[in-house]
Design a protein around this motif. Sequence first.
Motif, PDB file in Angstrom:
ATOM      1  N   ARG A 142     -23.994  33.795 -35.217  1.00 34.70           N
ATOM      2  CA  ARG A 142     -23.264  35.038 -34.995  1.00 34.70           C
ATOM      3  C   ARG A 142     -22.903  35.285 -33.541  1.00 34.70           C
ATOM      4  NH1 ARG A 142     -24.860  38.851 -39.811  1.00 34.70           N
ATOM      5  NH2 ARG A 142     -25.802  37.312 -41.207  1.00 34.70           N
ATOM      6  N   LEU A 143     -23.604  34.630 -32.615  1.00 36.37           N
ATOM      7  CA  LEU A 143     -23.336  34.834 -31.193  1.00 36.37           C
ATOM      8  C   LEU A 143     -23.310  33.489 -30.462  1.00 36.37           C
ATOM      9  CD1 LEU A 143     -25.719  37.873 -30.836  1.00 36.37           C
ATOM     10  CD2 LEU A 143     -23.320  37.947 -30.164  1.00 36.37           C
ATOM     11  N   PRO A 144     -22.400  32.602 -30.832  1.00 40.07           N
ATOM     12  CA  PRO A 144     -22.387  31.263 -30.222  1.00 40.07           C
ATOM     13  C   PRO A 144     -22.111  31.288 -28.716  1.00 40.07           C
ATOM     14  CG  PRO A 144     -20.403  31.631 -31.524  1.00 40.07           C
ATOM     15  CD  PRO A 144     -21.331  32.751 -31.843  1.00 40.07           C
ATOM     16  N   GLY A 145     -21.468  32.345 -28.237  1.00 38.32           N
ATOM     17  CA  GLY A 145     -21.166  32.449 -26.807  1.00 38.32           C
ATOM     18  C   GLY A 145     -22.224  33.192 -26.020  1.00 38.32           C
ATOM     19  N   LEU A 146     -23.410  33.342 -26.570  1.00 37.32           N
ATOM     20  CA  LEU A 146     -24.477  34.110 -25.919  1.00 37.32           C
ATOM     21  C   LEU A 146     -24.793  33.534 -24.535  1.00 37.32           C
ATOM     22  CD1 LEU A 146     -26.370  36.506 -26.857  1.00 37.32           C
ATOM     23  CD2 LEU A 146     -28.109  34.750 -27.257  1.00 37.32           C
ATOM     24  N   ARG A 147     -24.988  34.431 -23.567  1.00 36.83           N
ATOM     25  CA  ARG A 147     -25.383  34.016 -22.220  1.00 36.83           C
ATOM     26  C   ARG A 147     -26.111  35.166 -21.535  1.00 36.83           C
ATOM     27  NH1 ARG A 147     -20.032  35.287 -22.303  1.00 36.83           N
ATOM     28  NH2 ARG A 147     -19.200  36.598 -20.608  1.00 36.83           N
ATOM     29  N   LEU A 148     -26.779  34.856 -20.442  1.00 37.49           N
ATOM     30  CA  LEU A 148     -27.524  35.881 -19.718  1.00 37.49           C
ATOM     31  C   LEU A 148     -26.568  36.877 -19.079  1.00 37.49           C
ATOM     32  CD1 LEU A 148     -30.279  33.755 -17.941  1.00 37.49           C
ATOM     33  CD2 LEU A 148     -30.609  35.391 -19.803  1.00 37.49           C
ATOM     34  N   ALA A 149     -26.997  38.145 -19.084  1.00 39.10           N
ATOM     35  CA  ALA A 149     -26.201  39.207 -18.459  1.00 39.10           C
ATOM     36  C   ALA A 149     -26.906  39.782 -17.232  1.00 39.10           C
ATOM     37  CB  ALA A 149     -25.935  40.322 -19.469  1.00 39.10           C
ATOM     38  N   GLY A 150     -27.977  39.170 -16.819  1.00 41.55           N
ATOM     39  CA  GLY A 150     -28.755  39.650 -15.686  1.00 41.55           C
ATOM     40  C   GLY A 150     -30.087  38.938 -15.662  1.00 41.55           C
ATOM     41  N   GLU A 151     -30.899  39.261 -14.683  1.00 41.48           N
ATOM     42  CA  GLU A 151     -32.197  38.614 -14.551  1.00 41.48           C
ATOM     43  C   GLU A 151     -33.206  39.272 -15.485  1.00 41.48           C
ATOM     44  OE1 GLU A 151     -34.712  35.686 -13.305  1.00 41.48           O
ATOM     45  OE2 GLU A 151     -32.557  35.890 -12.926  1.00 41.48           O
ATOM     46  N   PRO A 152     -33.838  38.504 -16.355  1.00 39.26           N
ATOM     47  CA  PRO A 152     -34.847  39.083 -17.240  1.00 39.26           C
ATOM     48  C   PRO A 152     -36.054  39.584 -16.452  1.00 39.26           C
ATOM     49  CG  PRO A 152     -34.170  36.892 -17.975  1.00 39.26           C
ATOM     50  CD  PRO A 152     -33.642  37.074 -16.599  1.00 39.26           C
ATOM     51  N   GLU A 153     -36.785  40.519 -17.035  1.00 39.18           N
ATOM     52  CA  GLU A 153     -38.023  41.007 -16.435  1.00 39.18           C
ATOM     53  C   GLU A 153     -39.193  40.434 -17.234  1.00 39.18           C
ATOM     54  OE1 GLU A 153     -40.432  45.182 -15.491  1.00 39.18           O
ATOM     55  OE2 GLU A 153     -38.458  45.238 -16.469  1.00 39.18           O
ATOM     56  N   ARG A 154     -40.111  39.774 -16.524  1.00 40.55           N
ATOM     57  CA  ARG A 154     -41.259  39.164 -17.187  1.00 40.55           C
ATOM     58  C   ARG A 154     -42.444  40.110 -17.160  1.00 40.55           C
ATOM     59  NH1 ARG A 154     -42.382  34.746 -19.515  1.00 40.55           N
ATOM     60  NH2 ARG A 154     -40.452  33.691 -18.936  1.00 40.55           N
ATOM     61  N   ARG A 155     -43.234  40.096 -18.232  1.00 35.56           N
ATOM     62  CA  ARG A 155     -44.463  40.877 -18.275  1.00 35.56           C
ATOM     63  C   ARG A 155     -45.453  40.356 -17.238  1.00 35.56           C
ATOM     64  NH1 ARG A 155     -45.791  41.052 -24.686  1.00 35.56           N
ATOM     65  NH2 ARG A 155     -47.911  41.083 -23.833  1.00 35.56           N
ATOM     66  N   GLY A 156     -46.264  41.240 -16.692  1.00 34.72           N
ATOM     67  CA  GLY A 156     -47.170  40.867 -15.619  1.00 34.72           C
ATOM     68  C   GLY A 156     -48.517  40.396 -16.098  1.00 34.72           C
ATOM     69  N   GLU A 157     -48.556  39.651 -17.194  1.00 38.80           N
ATOM     70  CA  GLU A 157     -49.801  39.166 -17.756  1.00 38.80           C
ATOM     71  C   GLU A 157     -49.755  37.649 -17.890  1.00 38.80           C
ATOM     72  OE1 GLU A 157     -49.243  43.294 -19.672  1.00 38.80           O
ATOM     73  OE2 GLU A 157     -48.705  41.503 -20.806  1.00 38.80           O
ATOM     74  N   PHE A 158     -50.923  37.043 -17.844  1.00 37.06           N
ATOM     75  CA  PHE A 158     -51.014  35.586 -17.874  1.00 37.06           C
ATOM     76  C   PHE A 158     -51.311  35.035 -19.262  1.00 37.06           C
ATOM     77  CE2 PHE A 158     -54.435  32.201 -17.482  1.00 37.06           C
ATOM     78  CZ  PHE A 158     -53.550  31.145 -17.556  1.00 37.06           C
ATOM     79  N   PRO A 171     -27.844  25.659 -20.778  1.00 34.47           N
ATOM     80  CA  PRO A 171     -26.711  25.888 -21.694  1.00 34.47           C
ATOM     81  C   PRO A 171     -26.300  24.667 -22.506  1.00 34.47           C
ATOM     82  CG  PRO A 171     -26.018  25.989 -19.376  1.00 34.47           C
ATOM     83  CD  PRO A 171     -27.507  25.995 -19.386  1.00 34.47           C
ATOM     84  N   ALA A 172     -26.562  23.474 -21.998  1.00 31.11           N
ATOM     85  CA  ALA A 172     -26.218  22.285 -22.796  1.00 31.11           C
ATOM     86  C   ALA A 172     -27.064  22.233 -24.059  1.00 31.11           C
ATOM     87  CB  ALA A 172     -26.420  21.017 -21.967  1.00 31.11           C
ATOM     88  N   GLU A 173     -28.328  22.686 -23.982  1.00 32.42           N
ATOM     89  CA  GLU A 173     -29.183  22.691 -25.169  1.00 32.42           C
ATOM     90  C   GLU A 173     -28.782  23.801 -26.127  1.00 32.42           C
ATOM     91  OE1 GLU A 173     -31.647  20.153 -25.778  1.00 32.42           O
ATOM     92  OE2 GLU A 173     -30.163  19.504 -24.295  1.00 32.42           O
ATOM     93  N   TRP A 174     -28.354  24.949 -25.593  1.00 32.72           N
ATOM     94  CA  TRP A 174     -27.811  26.003 -26.465  1.00 32.72           C
ATOM     95  C   TRP A 174     -26.573  25.482 -27.193  1.00 32.72           C
ATOM     96  CZ3 TRP A 174     -28.941  30.460 -28.699  1.00 32.72           C
ATOM     97  CH2 TRP A 174     -27.896  31.237 -29.220  1.00 32.72           C
ATOM     98  N   ALA A 175     -25.713  24.788 -26.469  1.00 36.40           N
ATOM     99  CA  ALA A 175     -24.490  24.249 -27.081  1.00 36.40           C
ATOM    100  C   ALA A 175     -24.838  23.232 -28.169  1.00 36.40           C
ATOM    101  CB  ALA A 175     -23.601  23.605 -26.015  1.00 36.40           C
ATOM    102  N   ARG A 176     -25.889  22.428 -27.978  1.00 35.74           N
ATOM    103  CA  ARG A 176     -26.327  21.485 -29.012  1.00 35.74           C
ATOM    104  C   ARG A 176     -26.696  22.222 -30.296  1.00 35.74           C
ATOM    105  NH1 ARG A 176     -31.123  17.638 -27.263  1.00 35.74           N
ATOM    106  NH2 ARG A 176     -30.707  16.673 -29.313  1.00 35.74           N
ATOM    107  N   LEU A 177     -27.424  23.325 -30.154  1.00 35.33           N
ATOM    108  CA  LEU A 177     -27.819  24.090 -31.342  1.00 35.33           C
ATOM    109  C   LEU A 177     -26.614  24.710 -32.034  1.00 35.33           C
ATOM    110  CD1 LEU A 177     -31.098  26.130 -30.690  1.00 35.33           C
ATOM    111  CD2 LEU A 177     -30.738  24.201 -32.224  1.00 35.33           C
ATOM    112  N   VAL A 178     -25.709  25.241 -31.249  1.00 34.71           N
ATOM    113  CA  VAL A 178     -24.497  25.844 -31.833  1.00 34.71           C
ATOM    114  C   VAL A 178     -23.712  24.784 -32.604  1.00 34.71           C
ATOM    115  CG1 VAL A 178     -22.263  26.896 -31.298  1.00 34.71           C
ATOM    116  CG2 VAL A 178     -24.333  27.687 -30.121  1.00 34.71           C
ATOM    117  N   ALA A 179     -23.585  23.595 -32.029  1.00 38.90           N
ATOM    118  CA  ALA A 179     -22.826  22.519 -32.675  1.00 38.90           C
ATOM    119  C   ALA A 179     -23.580  21.892 -33.840  1.00 38.90           C
ATOM    120  CB  ALA A 179     -22.476  21.438 -31.644  1.00 38.90           C
TER     121      ALA A 179
END
Length: 393
Positions: free
Chosen positions: A365-381, A255-263
Amino acid sequence: MFHTKDPAFLADPYPAFAALRSRGEVHWHPELGLAVAVSHGACSAVLRDRSAGRLWKDKEPVGELAAFNLLHRNSLLENEPPRHTRLRRLISTAFARGHTARLSPWVSALAGSLASSLASAIASDGSADLLTHVAAPLPVEVIAELLGVPEADRSRLQPWSNAIVKMYEYDLAPPLAARAEAAAAEFVDYLRSLAAARAASPGSDLISDLVAVRDGSDRLSDDELVGTAVLLLMAGHEATVNVIGNGVLALLRNPAEWARLVASPELVPIAVEELIRYDAPLQLFERTAVSATSIAGFDLAPGDKIAALLGAAARDPLVFDDPDRLDVGRSPNPHIGFGAGIHYCVGAPLARVEIAAALSALVTRLPGLRLAGEPERRGEFVIRGLRTLPVTA
């Protein structure tokens, strides 16, 4: 040695890459059946060494994969000089007619609209999937606009791409191969029809320019034009959607890096390069030795295969300070996420425009963006990406 189906490895391959790199720059991988380069220097050598090339060999069974093989046999990516030189000259001439500049304002407006859609979905439901609302539709719409695909047909592009790229994974199940071939056949037929229409009535799109481009009496064949268009869709869609998905996830977990981009939104162009480096959308790129050569002391005989593990190269501490740290202001950033040498990605400028537009729209447009749950990753390498990225604001 890592296993490409191991869920723990797929969730985070970078510790396994670091362990390999500590023992040497190139290793034989028995599961993949080829050597893998894991340092930045060795991967760069794999990509640049003209003793190792892209030598296409039709996928088996040939009779059941005719369309897939046609696309790749005629692709810029799967050919070496002199044919590669000729194809790249013609394709670059078509691209040079201002397509990236033409599309840039349109891409920014589209990214803003998609970010607003995501914001509305969050306001309505409390959370939403960033892939569904932004990362997936953006590159499909951009490639469709680039190629001049009519609005009514654009919904067909993403399913075609998703099916075809499964063929790049190892040990693919036969039903998935059959789906990839069916998608390839449909796409070939569609593009032949679209190219014929543009030949009769040219527009300002890339298909029209690919139909018309000439170098003296030389021009792209029908199969080469189709192969080029499909390469642009698959490379453009898969790389961009996964840089945005993987990258936004990395930002929200830092989140510190997200905040850098927002600022400091002026950091966005630099951040684009860091997101490509930090969690590479394409993890592996193969070459085949065309003559005896050696990569970082690993000997290759003609016909031997070797792969550059781009994700491993991107975390090499000899090239990147504190490589496991996300740094949206990292400069210089000599990642090789777009390749290197003669196969450097011809669509890289447009991909950078798309990723920057998405990031700019989200931080604005969404400076307060944050995760709302655990993402699901694709099962490919090989192609590394997410299935879902739930967010809130």
